[in-house]
Design a protein around this motif. Structure first.
Motif, PDB file in Angstrom:
ATOM      1  N   ASP A  27       0.839  -1.202   0.000  1.00 42.45           N
ATOM      2  CA  ASP A  27       0.000   0.000   0.000  1.00 42.45           C
ATOM      3  C   ASP A  27       0.876   1.254   0.000  1.00 42.45           C
ATOM      4  OD1 ASP A  27      -2.335  -1.495   0.137  1.00 42.45           O
ATOM      5  OD2 ASP A  27      -2.347  -1.466   2.331  1.00 42.45           O
ATOM      6  N   THR A  28       0.382   2.290  -0.631  1.00 41.12           N
ATOM      7  CA  THR A  28       1.120   3.555  -0.733  1.00 41.12           C
ATOM      8  C   THR A  28       1.485   4.097   0.642  1.00 41.12           C
ATOM      9  OG1 THR A  28      -0.028   4.049  -2.792  1.00 41.12           O
ATOM     10  CG2 THR A  28       1.029   5.893  -1.665  1.00 41.12           C
ATOM     11  N   GLU A  29       0.550   4.018   1.585  1.00 43.40           N
ATOM     12  CA  GLU A  29       0.802   4.548   2.925  1.00 43.40           C
ATOM     13  C   GLU A  29       1.967   3.825   3.603  1.00 43.40           C
ATOM     14  OE1 GLU A  29      -2.339   3.374   2.047  1.00 43.40           O
ATOM     15  OE2 GLU A  29      -3.158   5.346   1.513  1.00 43.40           O
ATOM     16  N   LEU A  30       2.020   2.524   3.432  1.00 46.18           N
ATOM     17  CA  LEU A  30       3.094   1.736   4.036  1.00 46.18           C
ATOM     18  C   LEU A  30       4.444   2.087   3.410  1.00 46.18           C
ATOM     19  CD1 LEU A  30       3.729  -0.417   6.128  1.00 46.18           C
ATOM     20  CD2 LEU A  30       3.220  -2.149   4.415  1.00 46.18           C
ATOM     21  N   ILE A  31       4.456   2.273   2.106  1.00 43.33           N
ATOM     22  CA  ILE A  31       5.689   2.663   1.420  1.00 43.33           C
ATOM     23  C   ILE A  31       6.136   4.044   1.889  1.00 43.33           C
ATOM     24  CG2 ILE A  31       6.723   3.236  -0.813  1.00 43.33           C
ATOM     25  CD1 ILE A  31       4.892   1.065  -2.026  1.00 43.33           C
ATOM     26  N   ASP A  35       9.653   4.831   3.517  1.00 46.73           N
ATOM     27  CA  ASP A  35      10.543   5.847   2.954  1.00 46.73           C
ATOM     28  C   ASP A  35      10.910   6.909   3.983  1.00 46.73           C
ATOM     29  OD1 ASP A  35      10.650   4.571   0.520  1.00 46.73           O
ATOM     30  OD2 ASP A  35       9.171   5.880  -0.447  1.00 46.73           O
ATOM     31  N   ALA A  36       9.959   7.301   4.828  1.00 48.01           N
ATOM     32  CA  ALA A  36      10.237   8.296   5.871  1.00 48.01           C
ATOM     33  C   ALA A  36      11.259   7.743   6.860  1.00 48.01           C
ATOM     34  CB  ALA A  36       8.945   8.689   6.590  1.00 48.01           C
ATOM     35  N   LEU A  37      11.099   6.483   7.251  1.00 48.31           N
ATOM     36  CA  LEU A  37      12.050   5.841   8.160  1.00 48.31           C
ATOM     37  C   LEU A  37      13.427   5.775   7.522  1.00 48.31           C
ATOM     38  CD1 LEU A  37      12.687   4.258  10.766  1.00 48.31           C
ATOM     39  CD2 LEU A  37      11.915   2.201   9.552  1.00 48.31           C
ATOM     40  N   ALA A  38      13.469   5.375   6.257  1.00 55.38           N
ATOM     41  CA  ALA A  38      14.745   5.267   5.545  1.00 55.38           C
ATOM     42  C   ALA A  38      15.430   6.630   5.436  1.00 55.38           C
ATOM     43  CB  ALA A  38      14.527   4.656   4.166  1.00 55.38           C
ATOM     44  N   ALA A  39      14.673   7.645   5.100  1.00 52.88           N
ATOM     45  CA  ALA A  39      15.244   8.987   4.952  1.00 52.88           C
ATOM     46  C   ALA A  39      15.751   9.522   6.291  1.00 52.88           C
ATOM     47  CB  ALA A  39      14.200   9.932   4.365  1.00 52.88           C
ATOM     48  N   ARG A  40      14.991   9.310   7.344  1.00 48.74           N
ATOM     49  CA  ARG A  40      15.368   9.819   8.666  1.00 48.74           C
ATOM     50  C   ARG A  40      16.629   9.145   9.206  1.00 48.74           C
ATOM     51  NH1 ARG A  40      12.345  12.454  12.969  1.00 48.74           N
ATOM     52  NH2 ARG A  40      13.378  12.002  14.937  1.00 48.74           N
ATOM     53  N   THR A  41      16.808   7.881   8.896  1.00 42.07           N
ATOM     54  CA  THR A  41      17.929   7.123   9.463  1.00 42.07           C
ATOM     55  C   THR A  41      19.099   6.947   8.503  1.00 42.07           C
ATOM     56  OG1 THR A  41      16.962   5.022   8.750  1.00 42.07           O
ATOM     57  CG2 THR A  41      16.378   5.819  10.956  1.00 42.07           C
ATOM     58  N   GLY A  42      18.907   7.310   7.233  1.00 39.65           N
ATOM     59  CA  GLY A  42      19.982   7.161   6.258  1.00 39.65           C
ATOM     60  C   GLY A  42      20.177   5.719   5.797  1.00 39.65           C
ATOM     61  N   ARG A  43      19.203   4.891   6.058  1.00 41.76           N
ATOM     62  CA  ARG A  43      19.258   3.494   5.605  1.00 41.76           C
ATOM     63  C   ARG A  43      18.375   3.351   4.369  1.00 41.76           C
ATOM     64  NH1 ARG A  43      22.550  -0.013   8.895  1.00 41.76           N
ATOM     65  NH2 ARG A  43      22.542   0.837  10.974  1.00 41.76           N
ATOM     66  N   SER A  44      18.434   2.194   3.737  1.00 38.27           N
ATOM     67  CA  SER A  44      17.632   1.977   2.525  1.00 38.27           C
ATOM     68  C   SER A  44      16.330   1.260   2.851  1.00 38.27           C
ATOM     69  CB  SER A  44      18.427   1.128   1.528  1.00 38.27           C
ATOM     70  OG  SER A  44      18.601  -0.189   2.044  1.00 38.27           O
ATOM     71  N   ARG A  45      15.402   1.312   1.905  1.00 31.22           N
ATOM     72  CA  ARG A  45      14.175   0.514   2.005  1.00 31.22           C
ATOM     73  C   ARG A  45      14.527  -0.953   2.208  1.00 31.22           C
ATOM     74  NH1 ARG A  45      10.363   1.815  -3.182  1.00 31.22           N
ATOM     75  NH2 ARG A  45       9.463   3.769  -2.450  1.00 31.22           N
TER      76      ARG A  45
END
Length: 92
Positions: A27-31, A35-45
């Motif tokens: 689902d778009t919301e889950l992605i 993505d927000a988690l990945a961006a905040r922590t500098g890790r990848s999806r």
């Protein structure tokens, strides 16, 4: 069959030795959360998806393998009862 390391695949992000690519629809919301988690922590999806799957595999095995075994046994028992009914009565 042993696979050889191919630098060309590494550059294009293709399969590495012992790794395969898996795709999944989400689902778009889950992605967006991912993505927000990945961006905040500098890790990848991929980092977080791998971590989630690794942590959940034991839980899913316990939940679904046990259930599947019970379901199959119930179906086998039902089949055997049905087949027993089809057998002619034994002469005594």
């Amino acid at each position: 069959m042993k696979r050889e390391y191919e630098p060309a695949n590494e550059k294009r992000g293709l399969e590495r030795i012992g790794q395969k690519v898996v795709s999944v629809r989400m689902d778009t919301e889950l992605i967006e959360e991912l993505d927000a988690l990945a961006a905040r922590t500098g890790r990848s999806r991929g980092f977080y998806l791998r971590a989630a799957v690794q942590e959940m595999i034991p839980v899913l095995k316990e939940r679904y393998w046990h259930h599947d075994t019970e379901t199959r046994q119930e179906q086998l028992d039902k089949y055997n009862r049905f087949m027993d009914q089809l057998q002619p009565p034994e002469d005594t």
